[in-house]
Write a protein that holds these residues in place. Structure first.
Motif, PDB file in Angstrom:
ATOM      1  N   GLN A   9       0.837  -1.193   0.000  1.00  0.00           N
ATOM      2  CA  GLN A   9       0.000   0.000   0.000  1.00  0.00           C
ATOM      3  C   GLN A   9       0.877   1.249   0.000  1.00  0.00           C
ATOM      4  OE1 GLN A   9      -2.617  -0.221   3.346  1.00  0.00           O
ATOM      5  NE2 GLN A   9      -3.708  -2.007   2.574  1.00  0.00           N
ATOM      6  N   ALA A  10       0.790   2.020  -1.046  1.00  0.00           N
ATOM      7  CA  ALA A  10       1.596   3.233  -1.125  1.00  0.00           C
ATOM      8  C   ALA A  10       1.066   4.276  -0.159  1.00  0.00           C
ATOM      9  CB  ALA A  10       1.577   3.776  -2.550  1.00  0.00           C
ATOM     10  N   ARG A  11       1.932   4.711   0.763  1.00  0.00           N
ATOM     11  CA  ARG A  11       1.514   5.711   1.742  1.00  0.00           C
ATOM     12  C   ARG A  11       1.479   7.100   1.106  1.00  0.00           C
ATOM     13  NH1 ARG A  11       5.575   2.783   4.728  1.00  0.00           N
ATOM     14  NH2 ARG A  11       4.626   1.265   6.102  1.00  0.00           N
ATOM     15  N   THR A  12       2.440   7.371   0.254  1.00  0.00           N
ATOM     16  CA  THR A  12       2.492   8.649  -0.440  1.00  0.00           C
ATOM     17  C   THR A  12       2.815   8.384  -1.904  1.00  0.00           C
ATOM     18  OG1 THR A  12       4.841   8.894   0.094  1.00  0.00           O
ATOM     19  CG2 THR A  12       3.264   9.891   1.609  1.00  0.00           C
ATOM     20  N   ASN A  69      17.117  -5.888  -6.430  1.00  0.00           N
ATOM     21  CA  ASN A  69      17.470  -6.121  -5.032  1.00  0.00           C
ATOM     22  C   ASN A  69      16.457  -5.486  -4.092  1.00  0.00           C
ATOM     23  OD1 ASN A  69      19.041  -4.625  -2.592  1.00  0.00           O
ATOM     24  ND2 ASN A  69      19.824  -6.695  -2.847  1.00  0.00           N
ATOM     25  N   MET A  70      16.058  -4.244  -4.374  1.00  0.00           N
ATOM     26  CA  MET A  70      15.091  -3.557  -3.508  1.00  0.00           C
ATOM     27  C   MET A  70      13.711  -4.204  -3.591  1.00  0.00           C
ATOM     28  SD  MET A  70      15.830   0.476  -3.272  1.00  0.00           S
ATOM     29  CE  MET A  70      17.474   1.172  -3.105  1.00  0.00           C
ATOM     30  N   TRP A  71      13.360  -4.724  -4.751  1.00  0.00           N
ATOM     31  CA  TRP A  71      12.084  -5.441  -4.870  1.00  0.00           C
ATOM     32  C   TRP A  71      12.085  -6.693  -3.995  1.00  0.00           C
ATOM     33  CZ3 TRP A  71      12.426 -10.270  -7.680  1.00  0.00           C
ATOM     34  CH2 TRP A  71      11.245 -11.010  -7.626  1.00  0.00           C
ATOM     35  N   TYR A  72      13.125  -7.500  -4.105  1.00  0.00           N
ATOM     36  CA  TYR A  72      13.136  -8.789  -3.399  1.00  0.00           C
ATOM     37  C   TYR A  72      13.390  -8.617  -1.903  1.00  0.00           C
ATOM     38  CZ  TYR A  72      13.794 -13.792  -2.787  1.00  0.00           C
ATOM     39  OH  TYR A  72      13.650 -15.111  -2.384  1.00  0.00           O
ATOM     40  N   ASP A  73      14.166  -7.630  -1.535  1.00  0.00           N
ATOM     41  CA  ASP A  73      14.567  -7.453  -0.133  1.00  0.00           C
ATOM     42  C   ASP A  73      13.679  -6.482   0.628  1.00  0.00           C
ATOM     43  OD1 ASP A  73      16.592  -9.260  -0.107  1.00  0.00           O
ATOM     44  OD2 ASP A  73      18.227  -7.806  -0.185  1.00  0.00           O
ATOM     45  N   ARG A  82      18.803   1.242   8.675  1.00  0.00           N
ATOM     46  CA  ARG A  82      19.582   1.807   7.576  1.00  0.00           C
ATOM     47  C   ARG A  82      18.815   1.785   6.261  1.00  0.00           C
ATOM     48  NH1 ARG A  82      23.413  -0.350   4.007  1.00  0.00           N
ATOM     49  NH2 ARG A  82      23.211  -2.411   4.965  1.00  0.00           N
ATOM     50  N   THR A  83      17.834   0.899   6.114  1.00  0.00           N
ATOM     51  CA  THR A  83      17.180   0.700   4.815  1.00  0.00           C
ATOM     52  C   THR A  83      15.667   0.888   4.832  1.00  0.00           C
ATOM     53  OG1 THR A  83      17.022  -1.683   5.274  1.00  0.00           O
ATOM     54  CG2 THR A  83      18.958  -0.922   4.047  1.00  0.00           C
ATOM     55  N   ARG A  84      15.078   1.125   6.006  1.00  0.00           N
ATOM     56  CA  ARG A  84      13.626   1.142   6.081  1.00  0.00           C
ATOM     57  C   ARG A  84      12.988   2.322   5.364  1.00  0.00           C
ATOM     58  NH1 ARG A  84      13.571   2.124  12.605  1.00  0.00           N
ATOM     59  NH2 ARG A  84      14.327   4.287  12.618  1.00  0.00           N
ATOM     60  N   SER A  85      13.781   3.353   5.051  1.00  0.00           N
ATOM     61  CA  SER A  85      13.222   4.502   4.336  1.00  0.00           C
ATOM     62  C   SER A  85      13.334   4.367   2.823  1.00  0.00           C
ATOM     63  CB  SER A  85      13.925   5.789   4.780  1.00  0.00           C
ATOM     64  OG  SER A  85      15.298   5.768   4.438  1.00  0.00           O
ATOM     65  N   ARG A  86      13.818   3.230   2.355  1.00  0.00           N
ATOM     66  CA  ARG A  86      13.907   3.020   0.912  1.00  0.00           C
ATOM     67  C   ARG A  86      12.509   3.027   0.298  1.00  0.00           C
ATOM     68  NH1 ARG A  86      18.635  -1.726   0.573  1.00  0.00           N
ATOM     69  NH2 ARG A  86      20.409  -0.289   0.773  1.00  0.00           N
ATOM     70  N   PRO A  87      12.396   3.329  -0.991  1.00  0.00           N
ATOM     71  CA  PRO A  87      11.071   3.552  -1.593  1.00  0.00           C
ATOM     72  C   PRO A  87      10.084   2.408  -1.461  1.00  0.00           C
ATOM     73  CG  PRO A  87      12.796   4.356  -3.044  1.00  0.00           C
ATOM     74  CD  PRO A  87      13.494   3.641  -1.930  1.00  0.00           C
ATOM     75  N   VAL A  88      10.537   1.154  -1.589  1.00  0.00           N
ATOM     76  CA  VAL A  88       9.582   0.036  -1.532  1.00  0.00           C
ATOM     77  C   VAL A  88       9.120  -0.247  -0.103  1.00  0.00           C
ATOM     78  CG1 VAL A  88       9.165  -2.387  -2.084  1.00  0.00           C
ATOM     79  CG2 VAL A  88      10.485  -0.966  -3.666  1.00  0.00           C
ATOM     80  N   PRO A  89      10.008  -0.457   0.871  1.00  0.00           N
ATOM     81  CA  PRO A  89       9.513  -0.697   2.226  1.00  0.00           C
ATOM     82  C   PRO A  89       8.775   0.491   2.824  1.00  0.00           C
ATOM     83  CG  PRO A  89      11.904  -0.434   2.243  1.00  0.00           C
ATOM     84  CD  PRO A  89      11.483  -0.578   0.812  1.00  0.00           C
ATOM     85  N   GLN A  94       5.547   0.667  -5.463  1.00  0.00           N
ATOM     86  CA  GLN A  94       5.056  -0.701  -5.408  1.00  0.00           C
ATOM     87  C   GLN A  94       6.185  -1.674  -5.760  1.00  0.00           C
ATOM     88  OE1 GLN A  94       1.954  -1.674  -4.530  1.00  0.00           O
ATOM     89  NE2 GLN A  94       1.245   0.413  -4.232  1.00  0.00           N
ATOM     90  N   GLY A  95       6.198  -2.826  -5.097  1.00  0.00           N
ATOM     91  CA  GLY A  95       7.205  -3.831  -5.398  1.00  0.00           C
ATOM     92  C   GLY A  95       7.161  -4.272  -6.847  1.00  0.00           C
ATOM     93  N   SER A  96       5.965  -4.398  -7.396  1.00  0.00           N
ATOM     94  CA  SER A  96       5.831  -4.816  -8.792  1.00  0.00           C
ATOM     95  C   SER A  96       6.445  -3.797  -9.740  1.00  0.00           C
ATOM     96  CB  SER A  96       4.357  -5.036  -9.133  1.00  0.00           C
ATOM     97  OG  SER A  96       3.607  -3.850  -8.895  1.00  0.00           O
ATOM     98  N   ASP A  97       6.369  -2.521  -9.385  1.00  0.00           N
ATOM     99  CA  ASP A  97       6.973  -1.479 -10.222  1.00  0.00           C
ATOM    100  C   ASP A  97       8.501  -1.567 -10.177  1.00  0.00           C
ATOM    101  OD1 ASP A  97       4.472  -0.561 -10.866  1.00  0.00           O
ATOM    102  OD2 ASP A  97       4.466   1.040  -9.368  1.00  0.00           O
TER     103      ASP A  97
END
Length: 320
Positions: A9-12, A69-73, A82-89, A94-97
């Protein structure tokens, strides 16, 4: 709400900056730099336009690997500071994008490289993308403490790709550049993991400090540093590097070993929750030796490749 539904679910709304972040531009800049060094070190005539195309393809391929990598992880990234602000998490992309972007860029970079520059370089690029996205991200990272050691091959290959793009071959000197990055990767990332181990443990990633403990990690850092420094000096003995390179590799290597020895003798990683915040460099006293090695390792690698590049651009002869 499950982690999967939270991630989906995209927050923004996503911005173009989010899609740039998917490509890991800081990592891409190092890939471009080492690939360009390999291309120039090849001493082979290549049309400037084809050289630019080759660098573009290598950069796009690196970005494609990062997006995959960002899609799968995304599930792991969501648990780590360190990584929770990345675009997908963070829910902005969207992960599919991210998956679609990674696949499209992978195909584009490999095919364009093959048709415009050469299929040896394209094959090495395809192998690099596959190794990072599939072998490292989908298998090694979640299954073994040797993930960084084996998976480091993906990040080490750009100099050989650049060399192959210019010369159509990948001789011993090209693989020496690969070996430098390959043996540099474990002490570099293990130094980082000594003061981020709680993140990896929370995410279930079997990094060496989590699996074998901080003391064993400090030992492995020092052992790999002992292997790294002679390999860094080796290009001066093959004629790839000249006097400037020898000085940088020897003096920098000595500093690297001193810092690795300090890590070995320190208590870095022993104390729980050594991080103060989300930054890479703001750490408590017990982790400063690991932080210092991590920071210097970046400088050392940069200076090594910069000295080869400078010698070739200035026409300085090798020592052999």
């Amino acid at each position: 709400m499950s982690m999967t539904s939270t991630l989906s679910q995209a927050r923004t709304p996503a911005t173009w900056q989010d899609y740039v972040r998917l490509l890991k531009p800081r990592v891409m800049s190092l890939v471009i730099f080492t690939a360009f060094t390999g291309m120039i070190a090849a001493d082979a005539p290549i049309h400037p336009l084809l050289g630019a195309v080759a660098i573009l393809c290598i950069a796009v391929g690196a970005g494609a690997s990062a997006a995959l990598n960002m899609w799968y992880d995304a599930d792991i990234d969501a648990k780590m500071r360190r990584t929770r602000s990345r675009p997908v998490p963070a829910g902005r992309v969207q992960g599919s994008d991210a998956l679609a972007l990674g696949v499209v860029l992978s195909l584009f970079s490999v095919m364009f490289m093959g048709m415009a520059v050469g299929w040896l370089a394209a094959g090495l690029l395809a192998f690099t993308i596959f190794f990072y996205a599939v072998v490292y991200t989908m298998w090694l990272k979640r299954s073994t403490a040797q993930n960084i050691v084996i998976g480091g091959l993906a990040g080490a290959l750009p100099p050989a790709i650049g060399w192959a793009a210019a010369a159509g071959t990948a001789p011993l000197d090209a693989w020496l550049l690969v070996a430098i990055i390959f043996f540099w990767t474990p002490p570099h990332f293990w130094a980082l993991s000594l003061y981020t181990s709680e993140d990896y443990e929370k995410a279930g990633v079997p990094m060496l400090p989590v699996v074998a403990g901080a003391a064993e990690t400090r030992k492995q850092i020092f052992l790999y540093s002992l292997l790294l420094v002679p390999i860094c000096i080796a290009p001066a003995l093959t004629g790839l590097g000249g006097g400037l390179y020898l000085a940088v590799s020897a003096v920098g290597g000595a500093v690297f070993l001193v810092l690795a020895w300090r890590v070995l003798r320190s208590k870095a990683g022993d104390a729980a929750k050594v991080r103060n915040d989300d930054g890479l460099y703001d750490v408590k006293a017990g982790a400063k030796d690991a932080r210092n090695l991590f920071a210097f390792s970046i400088l050392y690698l940069t200076l090594l490749f910069a000295s080869i590049l400078a010698e070739r651009l200035m026409g300085l002869p090798g020592l052999v």
